[in-house]
Design an enzyme around this catalytic site. Structure first.
Site, PDB file in Angstrom:
ATOM      1  CB  CYS A   1      42.896  58.604  37.861  1.00  0.00           C
ATOM      2  SG  CYS A   1      43.101  58.556  39.635  1.00  0.00           S
TER       3      CYS A   1
ATOM      4  CG  ASN B   1      37.886  72.300  24.964  1.00  0.00           C
ATOM      5  OD1 ASN B   1      37.367  73.297  25.468  1.00  0.00           O
ATOM      6  ND2 ASN B   1      38.827  71.609  25.570  1.00  0.00           N
TER       7      ASN B   1
HETATM    8  N1  PMP Z   1      41.342  76.142  22.798  1.00  0.00           N
HETATM    9  C1  PMP Z   1      40.508  75.123  22.615  1.00  0.00           C
HETATM   10  C2  PMP Z   1      39.040  75.346  22.753  1.00  0.00           C
HETATM   11  C3  PMP Z   1      40.998  73.861  22.290  1.00  0.00           C
HETATM   12  O1  PMP Z   1      40.157  72.840  22.101  1.00  0.00           O
HETATM   13  C4  PMP Z   1      42.396  73.682  22.155  1.00  0.00           C
HETATM   14  C5  PMP Z   1      42.980  72.335  21.819  1.00  0.00           C
HETATM   15  N2  PMP Z   1      42.662  71.331  22.773  1.00  0.00           N
HETATM   16  C6  PMP Z   1      43.229  74.793  22.351  1.00  0.00           C
HETATM   17  C7  PMP Z   1      42.667  76.000  22.661  1.00  0.00           C
HETATM   18  C8  PMP Z   1      44.718  74.675  22.226  1.00  0.00           C
HETATM   19  O2  PMP Z   1      45.082  74.620  20.883  1.00  0.00           O
HETATM   20  P1  PMP Z   1      46.555  74.227  20.445  1.00  0.00           P
HETATM   21  O3  PMP Z   1      46.647  72.752  20.637  1.00  0.00           O
HETATM   22  O4  PMP Z   1      46.633  74.629  19.018  1.00  0.00           O
HETATM   23  O5  PMP Z   1      47.503  74.978  21.289  1.00  0.00           O
END
Ligand code: PMP
Length: 380
Positions: A329, A154
């Protein structure tokens, strides 16, 4: 403003929203009310959504269980499996393998598992943010029960070789779980063909609503692999109790169908925009560095390190730009991205890093303007 934070969340597609709306209004029934048509309508809607989700990831409907999002799905895998294994044999040692650049729901879930006596290896990644197959092989122990790797990262958009790891897991009879939250809709995903056992994903990264997601569990009887995480009224075949969030599930189903229908064109659109943005950034910001793999990366993501400029310093001038920084931060406590650290960046470099992620409604014009805004912010 220019929204370049699609990896954080996406807007709900209006087509998704319009399929959800009736389930807040006239079709408000509880899918578990088997005795009347209010219940049947809701039940049918959930069933349809399940087929849309299943078709999107290449599995059978019964292999899809709806959850409250990828965080829940990830936690379910860890704690549902520990519960199952301990029930079968309370004394047997358990070993899990994951990486050190997972989403916090896996990082912290695995840390909690360690406190419960599970042995966990957090494998380092290579300079591109990818888990090496050789390292995975070397980490396997006789009591390894689960491997869990993020498919598309992500933060940095790196892509793990999930089908290859799946083949290895099959040979060694280890469950392979992947967090595919940022993979679905961006790279080809077919759980059946690719030999994946368990897969988490979420609605709000693919133009669906927030607070809904799914766990794919291979096979006819998910209870063979996992115990539930949430007990109660027995919804979702006893796997995930709690009244199903019907409008959200309906929206998630539509979101999956739309991604599936437009997959090839949409991925090409994102890649073209991503490459355009990268060339604009290089032209306008001498010395800018790209984190992750130069080409084999998410079509939607660029993670960059600015040459010696802390993002904190320029953030006030980036208010019209929806981007995400490598460190936050907030309350005085500096939180530095464990993902960028895991790539080998120094704390200083992490503090100079930005994530730009794009999607369905991003335009080339927005990206040109974003590069200008960044350039001007840096010059000041
Ligand atoms: N895993 C990854 C790789 C993500 O990017 C995210 C969201 N930031 C999540 C899990 C969590 O997903 P959710 O917001 O549906 O709980």
């Amino acid at each position: 403003g220019i929204y370049l934070d699609y990896n954080a969340t996406t807007p709900v597609d209006p087509r998704v929203y319009s399929t959800m709306e009736p389930y807040f209004k006239e079709f408000f029934g509880n899918p578990a009310s088997a005795g009347h048509h209010w219940g049947w309508i809701a039940e049918n809607a959930v069933a349809k959504a399940r087929t849309q989700v299943a078709s999107f990831i290449g599995c059978k409907s019964m292999e899809v269980t709806f959850t409250g999002g990828a965080t829940e799905s990830n936690n379910w895998v860890i704690f549902g499996l520990i519960s199952k294994l301990r029930e079968e044999n309370p004394e047997a040692p358990i070993h899990f393998i994951t990486s050190n650049i997972e989403h916090s729901s896996i990082m912290k879930g695995m840390a909690a598992a360690q406190k419960m006596g599970v042995e966990v290896d957090f494998l380092p990644v290579n300079k591109f943010g990818v888990v090496e197959l050789e390292a995975v092989k070397a980490a396997i122990k006789p009591h390894t029960k689960l491997m869990s790797f993020i498919w598309v990262n992500n933060e940095i958009g790196s892509i793990n070789p999930i089908p290859e790891i799946a083949a290895l897991c099959k040979e060694k009879q280890i469950y392979l779980h992947t967090d595919a939250t940022q993979a679905v809709g961006k790279i080809p995903v077919n759980v059946t063909e690719m030999g994946i056992d368990l897969m988490s994903f979420s609605g709000h990264k693919i133009y669906g609503p927030k607070g809904v997601g799914a766990l794919y569990i291979r096979g006819k009887d998910p209870k063979v692999q996992l115990n539930p995480l949430i007990y109660g009224g027995g919804q979702e075949r006893g796997l995930r109790s709690g009244t199903v969030n019907v409008p959200a599930v309906v929206g998630f189903g539509t979101a999956c169908e739309l991604c599936q229908q437009n997959f090839t064109a949409e991925v090409q659109h994102m890649k073209d925009l991503r490459d355009f943005l990268w060339s604009e950034l290089q032209q306008n910001i001498p010395g800018v560095k790209l984190n992750g793999h130069p080409t084999d990366r998410s079509p939607a993501n660029l993670n960059i390190t600015l040459p010696g400029i802390k993002t904190e310093q320029i953030l006030p001038r980036l208010q019209k730009l929806g981007v995400s920084t490598g460190s936050a931060c907030g309350t005085g406590a500096m939180v530095v991205s464990h993902v960028l650290k895991g790539l080998g960046l120094s704390t200083e470099e992490v503090q100079c890093s930005l994530r730009l992620s794009l999607g369905r409604w991003t335009t080339q014009d927005e990206l040109s303007r974003a590069a200008q805004i960044l350039k001007q912010a840096i010059q000041k």
